[in-house]
Write a protein that holds these residues in place. Structure first.
Motif, PDB file in Angstrom:
ATOM      1  N   CYS A  77       0.842  -1.211   0.000  1.00  0.00           N
ATOM      2  CA  CYS A  77       0.000   0.000   0.000  1.00  0.00           C
ATOM      3  C   CYS A  77       0.868   1.249   0.000  1.00  0.00           C
ATOM      4  O   CYS A  77       0.466   2.300   0.493  1.00  0.00           O
ATOM      5  N   VAL A  78       2.069   1.145  -0.525  1.00  0.00           N
ATOM      6  CA  VAL A  78       3.066   2.205  -0.370  1.00  0.00           C
ATOM      7  C   VAL A  78       2.614   3.540  -0.950  1.00  0.00           C
ATOM      8  O   VAL A  78       3.014   4.598  -0.452  1.00  0.00           O
ATOM      9  N   ARG A  79       1.769   3.530  -1.960  1.00  0.00           N
ATOM     10  CA  ARG A  79       1.301   4.785  -2.566  1.00  0.00           C
ATOM     11  C   ARG A  79      -0.188   5.026  -2.338  1.00  0.00           C
ATOM     12  O   ARG A  79      -0.783   5.900  -2.950  1.00  0.00           O
ATOM     13  N   ASN A  80      -0.782   4.238  -1.464  1.00  0.00           N
ATOM     14  CA  ASN A  80      -2.210   4.384  -1.200  1.00  0.00           C
ATOM     15  C   ASN A  80      -2.510   5.619  -0.367  1.00  0.00           C
ATOM     16  O   ASN A  80      -1.762   5.973   0.537  1.00  0.00           O
ATOM     17  N   ASP A  81      -3.622   6.223  -0.689  1.00  0.00           N
ATOM     18  CA  ASP A  81      -4.180   7.272   0.152  1.00  0.00           C
ATOM     19  C   ASP A  81      -5.670   7.312  -0.144  1.00  0.00           C
ATOM     20  O   ASP A  81      -6.193   6.428  -0.832  1.00  0.00           O
ATOM     21  N   ARG A  82      -6.377   8.299   0.370  1.00  0.00           N
ATOM     22  CA  ARG A  82      -7.837   8.309   0.198  1.00  0.00           C
ATOM     23  C   ARG A  82      -8.262   8.543  -1.242  1.00  0.00           C
ATOM     24  O   ARG A  82      -9.412   8.307  -1.601  1.00  0.00           O
ATOM     25  N   HIS A  83      -7.333   8.975  -2.103  1.00  0.00           N
ATOM     26  CA  HIS A  83      -7.666   9.243  -3.495  1.00  0.00           C
ATOM     27  C   HIS A  83      -7.263   8.098  -4.437  1.00  0.00           C
ATOM     28  O   HIS A  83      -7.717   8.068  -5.578  1.00  0.00           O
ATOM     29  N   ARG A 124     -10.756  -2.111 -11.144  1.00  0.00           N
ATOM     30  CA  ARG A 124     -10.045  -1.673  -9.941  1.00  0.00           C
ATOM     31  C   ARG A 124      -8.543  -1.872 -10.127  1.00  0.00           C
ATOM     32  O   ARG A 124      -8.097  -2.689 -10.918  1.00  0.00           O
ATOM     33  N   SER A 125      -7.773  -1.124  -9.346  1.00  0.00           N
ATOM     34  CA  SER A 125      -6.308  -1.176  -9.482  1.00  0.00           C
ATOM     35  C   SER A 125      -5.638  -1.786  -8.260  1.00  0.00           C
ATOM     36  O   SER A 125      -4.428  -1.656  -8.097  1.00  0.00           O
ATOM     37  N   ASP A 126      -6.394  -2.474  -7.395  1.00  0.00           N
ATOM     38  CA  ASP A 126      -5.816  -2.994  -6.162  1.00  0.00           C
ATOM     39  C   ASP A 126      -5.208  -4.382  -6.352  1.00  0.00           C
ATOM     40  O   ASP A 126      -5.604  -5.357  -5.733  1.00  0.00           O
ATOM     41  N   ALA A 127      -4.232  -4.459  -7.237  1.00  0.00           N
ATOM     42  CA  ALA A 127      -3.459  -5.682  -7.471  1.00  0.00           C
ATOM     43  C   ALA A 127      -2.023  -5.274  -7.776  1.00  0.00           C
ATOM     44  O   ALA A 127      -1.794  -4.263  -8.437  1.00  0.00           O
ATOM     45  N   ILE A 128      -1.078  -6.060  -7.284  1.00  0.00           N
ATOM     46  CA  ILE A 128       0.306  -5.770  -7.635  1.00  0.00           C
ATOM     47  C   ILE A 128       0.533  -6.144  -9.089  1.00  0.00           C
ATOM     48  O   ILE A 128      -0.254  -6.887  -9.689  1.00  0.00           O
ATOM     49  N   THR A 129       1.603  -5.654  -9.652  1.00  0.00           N
ATOM     50  CA  THR A 129       1.897  -5.913 -11.060  1.00  0.00           C
ATOM     51  C   THR A 129       2.866  -7.084 -11.207  1.00  0.00           C
ATOM     52  O   THR A 129       3.517  -7.502 -10.238  1.00  0.00           O
ATOM     53  N   VAL A 130       2.965  -7.582 -12.416  1.00  0.00           N
ATOM     54  CA  VAL A 130       3.959  -8.620 -12.707  1.00  0.00           C
ATOM     55  C   VAL A 130       5.364  -8.079 -12.435  1.00  0.00           C
ATOM     56  O   VAL A 130       6.250  -8.815 -11.991  1.00  0.00           O
TER      57      VAL A 130
END
Length: 202
Positions: A77-83, A124-130
């Protein structure tokens, strides 16, 4: 500085600019929990998270030499925030953890642990990438454990690792029925790890 472009519920687009000096403070509560649980003292066997520091320190290490295993935690969640509630693992954090692994966990089974999986609901974008996964494989981790998808899943990541890395999603025992896929019950995992070079039949 970090920027976010957000579409409001009224259809307007707003640009937010985060104060780089204060951005890490959004994680202070979880950092306080880790400090209370694991302490703040750093040693070759224990390197706790530093989530309110530079993202390169968003990793932890628990080296259990007598058991032949070392666990490395990563903040996905290193770049997660409310936006933005996507998922990513900081590349510099993987590099720092790999350096610690080479110095203090040589010859051990090294396990990477993080939250998000490779799957996300449509749109949604809540998955890590390859790319995130490839960094972990290239750093020398042999096993990856994660949650988030609320179901068990086991995969040998052969394309990236030539069979040297196994990824396991460990399900959930806490998620309510509406947070789990249809017909997926409450789950937990028991994982048996063997020291490097030791086979199951020995």
């Amino acid at each position: 500085e970090s920027h976010r472009v957000v579409e409001t519920r009224y259809g307007h687009v707003e640009l937010f600019r985060a104060d780089a000096g204060r951005y890490a403070e959004r994680l202070r509560n979880v950092q306080a929990f880790f400090d209370a649980t694991y302490g703040v003292e750093v040693s070759p066997e224990l390197s706790p998270f530093a989530l309110t520091a530079d993202p390169a320190r968003h990793w932890s290490a628990h080296v259990l030499r007598d058991l032949g295993v070392a666990f490395y935690g990563f903040n996905s969640c290193v770049r997660n925030d409310r936006h933005w509630t996507g998922a990513s693992i900081d590349a510099a954090a993987v590099q720092q953890a790999a350096a610690h692994m080479r110095a203090h966990a040589e010859g051990l089974v090294c396990v990477a642990v993080w939250h998000h999986g490779l799957d996300a609901e449509h749109g949604r974008s809540d998955a890590i990438t390859v790319s995130d996964l490839a960094r972990l494989v290239n750093a020398g981790f042999r096993v990856g454990l994660h949650g988030h998808i609320h179901r068990d899943q086991v995969e040998s990541v052969d394309t990236l690792s030539q069979g040297r890395f196994v990824r396991l999603a460990v399900g959930t025992i806490n998620a309510d029925r509406d947070e789990r896929q249809e017909l997926v019950g409450r789950q937990f995992a028991v994982v048996q790890l063997y020291p490097l070079g030791q086979r199951d039949d020995e």
